[in-house]
Design an enzyme around this catalytic site. Structure first.
Site, PDB file in Angstrom:
ATOM      1  N   LYS A 219       0.834  -1.192   0.000  1.00 29.41           N
ATOM      2  CA  LYS A 219       0.000   0.000   0.000  1.00 29.41           C
ATOM      3  C   LYS A 219       0.869   1.243   0.000  1.00 29.41           C
ATOM      4  O   LYS A 219       1.614   1.477   0.956  1.00 29.41           O
ATOM      5  CB  LYS A 219      -0.884   0.027   1.256  1.00 29.41           C
ATOM      6  CG  LYS A 219      -1.882   1.169   1.233  1.00 29.41           C
ATOM      7  CD  LYS A 219      -2.436   1.480   2.613  1.00 29.41           C
ATOM      8  CE  LYS A 219      -2.051   2.849   3.111  1.00 29.41           C
ATOM      9  NZ  LYS A 219      -2.240   3.958   2.197  1.00 29.41           N
TER      10      LYS A 219
ATOM     11  N   GLU B 250      10.192   1.685  10.279  1.00 34.55           N
ATOM     12  CA  GLU B 250      11.110   2.806  10.007  1.00 34.55           C
ATOM     13  C   GLU B 250      10.315   4.073  10.266  1.00 34.55           C
ATOM     14  O   GLU B 250       9.420   4.419   9.485  1.00 34.55           O
ATOM     15  CB  GLU B 250      11.595   2.750   8.555  1.00 34.55           C
ATOM     16  CG  GLU B 250      12.327   1.472   8.189  1.00 34.55           C
ATOM     17  CD  GLU B 250      13.654   1.312   8.907  1.00 34.55           C
ATOM     18  OE1 GLU B 250      14.200   2.325   9.385  1.00 34.55           O
ATOM     19  OE2 GLU B 250      14.137   0.177   9.007  1.00 34.55           O
TER      20      GLU B 250
ATOM     21  N   CYS C  14      13.128  12.018   6.122  1.00 34.73           N
ATOM     22  CA  CYS C  14      13.254  11.599   7.523  1.00 34.73           C
ATOM     23  C   CYS C  14      14.666  11.827   8.040  1.00 34.73           C
ATOM     24  O   CYS C  14      14.887  11.896   9.239  1.00 34.73           O
ATOM     25  CB  CYS C  14      12.861  10.133   7.654  1.00 34.73           C
ATOM     26  SG  CYS C  14      13.787   9.089   6.519  1.00 34.73           S
TER      27      CYS C  14
ATOM     28  N   GLU D 114       8.791  16.014  15.873  1.00 34.21           N
ATOM     29  CA  GLU D 114       9.137  16.026  14.447  1.00 34.21           C
ATOM     30  C   GLU D 114       8.215  17.002  13.703  1.00 34.21           C
ATOM     31  O   GLU D 114       6.995  16.885  13.771  1.00 34.21           O
ATOM     32  CB  GLU D 114       8.984  14.616  13.858  1.00 34.21           C
ATOM     33  CG  GLU D 114       9.486  14.541  12.435  1.00 34.21           C
ATOM     34  CD  GLU D 114       9.235  13.182  11.783  1.00 34.21           C
ATOM     35  OE1 GLU D 114       8.132  12.628  11.948  1.00 34.21           O
ATOM     36  OE2 GLU D 114      10.143  12.698  11.089  1.00 34.21           O
TER      37      GLU D 114
HETATM   38  P1  NAD Z   1       1.985   8.025   8.183  1.00 34.74           P
HETATM   39  O1  NAD Z   1       2.382   7.201   9.351  1.00 34.74           O
HETATM   40  O2  NAD Z   1       0.840   8.935   8.337  1.00 34.74           O
HETATM   41  O3  NAD Z   1       1.605   7.073   6.943  1.00 34.74           O
HETATM   42  C1  NAD Z   1       2.509   6.131   6.419  1.00 34.74           C
HETATM   43  C2  NAD Z   1       1.719   5.040   5.729  1.00 34.74           C
HETATM   44  O4  NAD Z   1       0.969   4.336   6.713  1.00 34.74           O
HETATM   45  C3  NAD Z   1       0.707   5.548   4.702  1.00 34.74           C
HETATM   46  O5  NAD Z   1       0.648   4.654   3.617  1.00 34.74           O
HETATM   47  C4  NAD Z   1      -0.586   5.530   5.492  1.00 34.74           C
HETATM   48  O6  NAD Z   1      -1.729   5.411   4.679  1.00 34.74           O
HETATM   49  C5  NAD Z   1      -0.393   4.286   6.345  1.00 34.74           C
HETATM   50  N1  NAD Z   1      -1.196   4.241   7.566  1.00 34.74           N
HETATM   51  C6  NAD Z   1      -1.748   5.275   8.248  1.00 34.74           C
HETATM   52  N2  NAD Z   1      -2.422   4.812   9.323  1.00 34.74           N
HETATM   53  C7  NAD Z   1      -2.265   3.463   9.320  1.00 34.74           C
HETATM   54  C8  NAD Z   1      -2.705   2.422  10.183  1.00 34.74           C
HETATM   55  N3  NAD Z   1      -3.459   2.679  11.268  1.00 34.74           N
HETATM   56  N4  NAD Z   1      -2.349   1.162   9.898  1.00 34.74           N
HETATM   57  C9  NAD Z   1      -1.575   0.887   8.832  1.00 34.74           C
HETATM   58  N5  NAD Z   1      -1.153   1.816   7.959  1.00 34.74           N
HETATM   59  C10 NAD Z   1      -1.486   3.099   8.209  1.00 34.74           C
HETATM   60  O7  NAD Z   1       3.289   8.772   7.711  1.00 34.74           O
HETATM   61  P2  NAD Z   1       3.414   9.864   6.547  1.00 34.74           P
HETATM   62  O8  NAD Z   1       2.822  11.143   7.044  1.00 34.74           O
HETATM   63  O9  NAD Z   1       2.930   9.264   5.278  1.00 34.74           O
HETATM   64  O10 NAD Z   1       4.996  10.002   6.425  1.00 34.74           O
HETATM   65  C11 NAD Z   1       5.774  10.877   7.181  1.00 34.74           C
HETATM   66  C12 NAD Z   1       6.464  10.139   8.307  1.00 34.74           C
HETATM   67  O11 NAD Z   1       7.243   9.074   7.796  1.00 34.74           O
HETATM   68  C13 NAD Z   1       7.427  11.026   9.074  1.00 34.74           C
HETATM   69  O12 NAD Z   1       7.276  10.774  10.441  1.00 34.74           O
HETATM   70  C14 NAD Z   1       8.794  10.548   8.610  1.00 34.74           C
HETATM   71  O13 NAD Z   1       9.843  10.765   9.505  1.00 34.74           O
HETATM   72  C15 NAD Z   1       8.531   9.099   8.414  1.00 34.74           C
HETATM   73  N6  NAD Z   1       9.529   8.511   7.536  1.00 34.74           N
HETATM   74  C16 NAD Z   1      10.459   7.682   8.071  1.00 34.74           C
HETATM   75  C17 NAD Z   1      11.444   7.123   7.266  1.00 34.74           C
HETATM   76  C18 NAD Z   1      12.472   6.176   7.821  1.00 34.74           C
HETATM   77  O14 NAD Z   1      13.130   5.515   7.030  1.00 34.74           O
HETATM   78  N7  NAD Z   1      12.636   6.090   9.117  1.00 34.74           N
HETATM   79  C19 NAD Z   1      11.471   7.426   5.901  1.00 34.74           C
HETATM   80  C20 NAD Z   1      10.507   8.295   5.395  1.00 34.74           C
HETATM   81  C21 NAD Z   1       9.533   8.831   6.219  1.00 34.74           C
END
Ligand code: NAD
Length: 480
Positions: A173, A248, A282, A384
Site C-alpha cells: 500500500k 522505520e 526523515c 518532528e
Molecule cells: P503516516 O504514518 O501517516 O503514513 C505512512 C503510511 O501508513 C501511509 O501509507 C498511510 O496510509 C499508512 N497508515 C496510516 N495509518 C495506518 C494504520 N493505522 N495502519 C496501517 N497503515 C497506516 O506517515 P506519513 O505522514 O505518510 O509520512 C511521514 C512520516 O514518515 C514522518 O514521520 C517521517 O519521519 C517518516 N519517515 C520515516 C522514514 C524512515 O526511514 N525512518 C522514511 C521516510 C519517512
C-alpha cells in the site's frame, strides 16, 4: 482526470466499494486524479492472489526471480522522465530532484536486490565426526509493505524488491497522498510480465487499507515506513499475532558543526540537509548545533545561503524548493512555526507561507525557515516537524552537544562536521542514532544497515539485513 486502480492478481481493478477520493497536485492545489477508496475486502482479494501464487514464485530459481526484478529495474530507468514528472506532480518536489534521486533510486532498489539475491549464501556448522548443520533462509509468505509520501516510489520499492527477491509475494500500500508512481509501477510489472499475484497494490486510506493489512491474520510479516504514532499503532495490533515487524519511523536529527570543520562544505551541505525535499526527508537535520567560536559567522552565512533558495513551481528549472505535499501538512508545519514563536523562538529567515503567482497561486509552499533562541526541552525541538524548518543553537563542548543531540525520543540519523578524525569517531560513537554521517549527508551505500533507535524504529532495512527480515532461518541437523 487520471483514474488510479488497484493492481490485484495481475488485473487493474476498482475497489469493491467502487468509491474513490481525489488526488491533488500540491503545487497547484488542483485535483488531477482519483484514488480507489479500498477496504478490507480489497485487501482480502489481494491476499488471496498473493497466497495463490506464493508456492509458484518461491519455487522459481533465484536466477529467474532475479531476472524479473532486473527487468522492472530497467523499465523504471527507461521511464525515468515520465516517472519523475509523475512524482513531482503528485508530491510537489522539484522535478530535477525526482529525476536525480527518487526515480534512479527506485530502479537501483530493484537492481540491487535483484543482483544481491544471487550472492546471498547460507551457513553450515560442522560438529566434527558427529553431524552437520546447515541453515536455510525461507520466504515467509505474503508480506505486507506500507510506505509514506515523502519519497514515494523510492521507499515503496525499497520494501517490495527484497520481499520479492527472497521469494515472498506481496500486498503493498503506497501513501494515499502520493499513489501515482505506485500505480505506474503496477503498469511496469504488467508490461514486463511479472507473474500475476506476485505483487498486489491496494490503494486507499491508512485506517482502512493499511490497518486491514496489519490486522490480517495470514499476513505474517509487515514492513512499514511512516510516522512514529502510526508505527506504535501497528505494533500494538501486530505484536499479539507475533508478526515480524520492521518499523522505520520519524526523526529529529541533530546536525553538529564543530569550529574545526571545513566551513564551506559544512555550510553548503547544511543548506541541503535542512531544506532538501522541503525538509520532508526523515534524515534531514532539523536541529543544527554550531560551536560558539564560529556561531555568528556560520549563522550569517547560513542565512545568506537560505535566502538564495528559490521557492517555486517544482516543474521549473532553477527552483530549489517545491511545494509541501498537501494543504494539511503545510498547515501542520506552519502551526509549528507559530508554536516556536510562542516558545520564545526568533525567526531569522522565512517563517511564512509563500504565495506564488500564476499556475501555482493555489499551491502549498512554505519559505525555508531558520529559528534561533530555543532550548532543547521545548516542543519545537522535541517533536518532528517534517518541513523546511530548522532551529539553530550554539554549544561550547563536545560533551554538551552530545547530551543535547541525544535529548529527544528519536534516534534516526545524525551529522557531524569536524576535521579532527579522533573527535569524529568519539562523537559518532556517543550519538544515539542508527546512521551517523561525518562530513557528508545522505551518502547511501545500499549494502549498509538502515534504521533508527529509540522511537525512530525497530529493525533494519538495507543490504542482506532486508533479506534476513523477509525470511525465516531454518536449521537442519544431519547426524553423520
Ligand atoms: P503516516 O504514518 O501517516 O503514513 C505512512 C503510511 O501508513 C501511509 O501509507 C498511510 O496510509 C499508512 N497508515 C496510516 N495509518 C495506518 C494504520 N493505522 N495502519 C496501517 N497503515 C497506516 O506517515 P506519513 O505522514 O505518510 O509520512 C511521514 C512520516 O514518515 C514522518 O514521520 C517521517 O519521519 C517518516 N519517515 C520515516 C522514514 C524512515 O526511514 N525512518 C522514511 C521516510 C519517512
Amino acid at each position: 482526470m487520471i483514474k488510479i486502480q488497484n493492481y490485484i492478481n495481475g488485473s487493474f481493478v476498482d475497489s469493491v466499494t467502487t468509491q474513490t477520493f481525489n488526488n491533488t497536485n500540491p503545487a497547484t492545489g488542483k485535483t488531477y486524479s482519483s484514488i480507489p477508496d479500498s477496504n478490507s475486502e480489497d485487501v482480502e482479494l489481494a491476499y488471496k492472489a498473493a497466497q495463490g501464487t506464493f508456492l509458484g514464485w518461491k519455487s522459481l530459481s533465484i536466477n529467474e526471480r532475479s531476472q524479473y526484478l532486473l527487468k522492472i529495474a530497467s523499465e523504471i530507468q527507461n521511464q525515468l522522465n515520465e516517472l519523475a514528472l509523475a512524482e513531482t506532480i503528485d508530491n510537489g518536489k522539484p522535478l530535477w530532484l525526482a529525476k536525480k534521486v527518487d526515480i534512479p533510486r527506485a530502479a537501483a532498489n530493484f537492481h540491487f536486490y535483484g543482483t544481491g539475491i544471487l550472492h546471498w549464501d547460507a551457513k553450515a556448522h560442522f560438529m566434527e565426526g558427529e553431524a552437520v548443520n546447515y541453515t536455510t533462509h525461507n520466504p515467509i509468505g505474503v508480506a505486507g509493505c506500507i510506505s509514506p509520501w515523502n519519497l514515494p516510489l523510492y521507499l515503496f520499492t525499497w520494501k517490495i524488491a527484497p520481499a520479492l527477491a527472497t521469494g515472498n509475494t506481496v500486498v503493498a500500500k503506497p501513501s494515499e497522498v502520493t499513489p501515482m508512481t505506485a500505480y505506474l509501477l503496477s503498469k511496469i510489472c504488467d508490461k514486463v510480465g511479472l507473474p500475476k499475484g506476485v505483487l498486489n497494490i491496494v490503494h486507499g486510506y491508512g485506517n482502512k487499507v493499511g490497518s486491514a493489512i496489519v490486522s490480517h491474520t495470514k499476513i505474517p510479516v509487515i514492513s512499514f515506513t511512516g510516522g512514529t504514532s502510526t508505527g506504535a499503532e501497528i505494533a500494538r495490533i501486530a505484536a499479539p499475532m507475533f508478526k515480524k515487524l520492521s518499523l522505520e519511523l520519524g526523526g529529529k536529527n541533530p546536525n553538529i558543526i564543530f569550529s574545526d570543520c571545513n566551513f564551506e562544505q559544512a555550510l553548503k551541505t547544511t543548506v541541503s540537509s535542512s531544506f532538501a525535499n522541503q525538509g520532508q526527508i526523515c534524515l534531514c537535520g532539523s536541529r543544527v548545533f554550531i560551536q560558539e567560536d564560529i556561531y555568528e559567522k556560520f549563522k550569517n552565512a547560513l542565512i545568506e545561503k537560505t535566502n538564495k533558495l528559490v521557492v517555486g513551481d517544482p516543474e521549473e528549472n532553477g527552483v530549489t524548493t517545491g511545494a509541501m505535499v498537501s494543504e494539511q501538512h503545510m498547515k501542520k508545519v506552519l502551526s509549528y512555526i507559530e508554536l516556536a514563536k510562542q516558545e520564545g523562538g526568533n525567526v531569522l529567515v522565512g517563517g511564512k507561507q509563500k504565495k506564488l503567482e500564476g499556475r501555482c497561486a493555489e499551491g502549498y509552499f512554505i519559505e525555508p525557515t531558520i529559528i534561533e533562541g530555543l532550548t532543547q526541552d521545548c516542543r519545537t525541538n522535541q517533536e518532528e516537524i517534517f518541513g523546511p524548518v530548522i532551529t539553530i543553537e550554539s554549544f561550547k563542548t563536545e560533551e554538551e552537544v552530545i547530551e543535547k543531540a541525544n535529548s529527544t525520543k528519536y534516534g534516526l540519523s545524525a551529522t557531524v562536521w569536524t576535521e579532527d578524525v579522533r573527535k569524529s569517531h568519539r562523537v559518532a560513537h556517543n550519538l544515539d542514532a542508527g546512521i551517523i554521517w561525518v562530513n557528508t549527508w545522505l551518502l547511501r551505500d545500499l549494502r549498509t544497515p538502515f534504521g533508527g533507535v529509540k522511537n525512530s524504529g525497530v529493525g533494519r532495512e538495507g543490504g542482506f539485513e532486508a533479506f534476513q527480515f523477509f525470511t525465516e532461518p531454518k536449521n537442519i541437523c544431519i547426524k553423520l
